[in-house]
Design a protein around this motif. Structure first.
Motif, PDB file in Angstrom:
ATOM      1  N   ALA A 114       8.873   3.039  -7.737  1.00 43.24           N
ATOM      2  CA  ALA A 114       7.869   2.380  -7.707  1.00 43.24           C
ATOM      3  C   ALA A 114       7.890   1.380  -8.840  1.00 43.24           C
ATOM      4  O   ALA A 114       7.277   0.163  -9.078  1.00 43.24           O
ATOM      5  CB  ALA A 114       6.514   2.919  -7.468  1.00 43.24           C
ATOM      6  N   LEU A 140       7.514   7.039  -2.809  1.00 40.46           N
ATOM      7  CA  LEU A 140       7.728   5.885  -3.663  1.00 40.46           C
ATOM      8  C   LEU A 140       7.141   6.609  -5.008  1.00 40.46           C
ATOM      9  O   LEU A 140       6.425   7.157  -5.183  1.00 40.46           O
ATOM     10  CB  LEU A 140       6.378   4.823  -3.746  1.00 40.46           C
ATOM     11  CG  LEU A 140       6.354   4.223  -2.030  1.00 40.46           C
ATOM     12  CD1 LEU A 140       5.394   3.139  -2.261  1.00 40.46           C
ATOM     13  CD2 LEU A 140       7.828   3.626  -1.873  1.00 40.46           C
ATOM     14  N   MET A 143       5.205   6.690  -9.680  1.00 44.74           N
ATOM     15  CA  MET A 143       3.857   5.935  -9.728  1.00 44.74           C
ATOM     16  C   MET A 143       2.986   5.894 -10.912  1.00 44.74           C
ATOM     17  O   MET A 143       2.029   5.265 -11.102  1.00 44.74           O
ATOM     18  CB  MET A 143       2.834   6.318  -8.452  1.00 44.74           C
ATOM     19  CG  MET A 143       3.489   6.023  -7.262  1.00 44.74           C
ATOM     20  SD  MET A 143       3.348   4.437  -6.948  1.00 44.74           S
ATOM     21  CE  MET A 143       1.811   4.086  -7.047  1.00 44.74           C
ATOM     22  N   ALA A 148       3.728   0.010 -12.161  1.00 44.11           N
ATOM     23  CA  ALA A 148       4.102   0.552 -10.682  1.00 44.11           C
ATOM     24  C   ALA A 148       3.075   0.157 -10.015  1.00 44.11           C
ATOM     25  O   ALA A 148       1.987   0.326 -10.188  1.00 44.11           O
ATOM     26  CB  ALA A 148       4.044   2.128 -10.828  1.00 44.11           C
ATOM     27  N   GLY A 150       2.282   0.541  -6.030  1.00 45.30           N
ATOM     28  CA  GLY A 150       2.444   0.992  -4.610  1.00 45.30           C
ATOM     29  C   GLY A 150       2.152   0.060  -3.543  1.00 45.30           C
ATOM     30  O   GLY A 150       3.170  -0.216  -2.629  1.00 45.30           O
ATOM     31  N   ARG A 216       3.570   9.007  -1.939  1.00 43.50           N
ATOM     32  CA  ARG A 216       3.632   8.274  -3.343  1.00 43.50           C
ATOM     33  C   ARG A 216       3.441   9.327  -4.245  1.00 43.50           C
ATOM     34  O   ARG A 216       2.721  10.522  -3.642  1.00 43.50           O
ATOM     35  CB  ARG A 216       2.507   7.234  -3.538  1.00 43.50           C
ATOM     36  CG  ARG A 216       2.288   5.986  -2.469  1.00 43.50           C
ATOM     37  CD  ARG A 216       1.319   5.073  -2.846  1.00 43.50           C
ATOM     38  NE  ARG A 216       1.381   3.934  -1.929  1.00 43.50           N
ATOM     39  CZ  ARG A 216       0.314   3.071  -2.001  1.00 43.50           C
ATOM     40  NH1 ARG A 216       0.007   2.817  -3.014  1.00 43.50           N
ATOM     41  NH2 ARG A 216       0.549   2.178  -1.098  1.00 43.50           N
TER      42      ARG A 216
END
Length: 267
Positions: A114, A140, A143, A148, A150, A216
């Motif tokens: 990310a 992802l 984070m 970052a 998302g 994530r």
């Protein structure tokens, strides 16, 4: 004897899948593997690629260079599900080693940084996964790092990879609408009844590559790993094999003593 049989049966995995981790180099794929093994109780401490003590980076070259060169495998259990985890090379120079594993995967986890966004090799990996018809979960990663975003990355993935990539996590009305849109019959049913799409139907869409769940987190901080593992437990199906014995060779190597090792997936 009966008690022993029941105890043995209770320890048998409810299902078993073979899942491969794929990524552009430095997306944190091996760190994710480390975190999965730690969260699943397979290892007692988290190693780090940059410290040279990651569990799956066993080769001296890998520890020195901080990259995965050879595909590795490990076993982990989660909620009674057995997972054969394959960590594949992310560097484009070793993509042939990665591609050999695709033919034995039941599912793939495509790891995307990310912090770095959609990088070029991810597009190549996506096309290969499509060619081999491998169902895909996306993670992802990173984070926790500055910059970052998302939601922005998810929008880009929908535009450049597939619009059926859906954020998994909180199951609200918007989530079920996005899922239902992936199948005309489910959408019609959802609009008529308003009832959420059940987990089995979602698993079916994923297995048919008509839906791609996106999770994530931060592999380095072991955040979001249990959510990803829960997703693999809930939304995957164990492959069905016939009565005849079969196997696929996906890797041939040699150990430290020079003995030849053949890696196979038994079907």
């Amino acid at each position: 004897m009966g008690g022993q049989a029941e105890e043995k049966e209770s320890r048998e995995p409810v299902k078993h899948i073979c899942a491969g981790l794929l990524a552009h180099v430095d997306a944190g794929k091996t760190t994710l593997a480390e975190s999965i093994l730690y969260t699943g109780g397979q290892i007692r401490r988290l190693g780090r690629v940059d410290h040279g003590d990651a569990f799956l980076d066993t080769d001296v070259q890998e520890r020195d260079r901080g990259i995965t060169i050879f595909s590795k495998q490990a076993q982990v259990q989660w909620r009674g599900m057995g997972i054969t985890l394959l960590d594949t090379p992310g560097h484009v120079d070793f993509s042939a080693e990665m591609e050999r594993t695709l033919q034995v995967l039941d599912y793939a986890v495509l790891v995307i940084s990310a912090a770095d966004g959609l990088q070029g090799h991810v597009l190549t990996l996506w096309r290969l996964l499509e060619r081999y018809r491998v169902p895909v979960f996306l993670f992802l990663n990173k984070m926790d790092q500055p910059g970052a975003d998302g939601d922005s990355l998810l929008s880009e993935l929908k535009e450049k990879l597939d619009e059926r990539i859906v954020k998994f996590g909180h199951k609200d009305e918007a989530f079920y609408e996005e899922v239902a849109v992936c199948d005309e019959g489910l959408l019609e049913q959802y609009l008529e009844t308003g009832e959420p799409v059940d987990d089995a139907a979602i698993a079916g869409l994923i297995g048919e590559r008509r839906l791609f769940p996106c999770y994530r987190g931060s592999a380095l901080q072991a955040e979001g790993i249990d959510g990803l593992l829960d997703g693999l437990f809930t939304y995957t199906k164990a492959p069905a094999y016939g009565p005849a014995f079969g196997a696929r060779v996906y890797k041939i190597a040699r150990d430290a003593q020079g003995n030849r090792l053949t890696y196979v997936k038994v079907t």
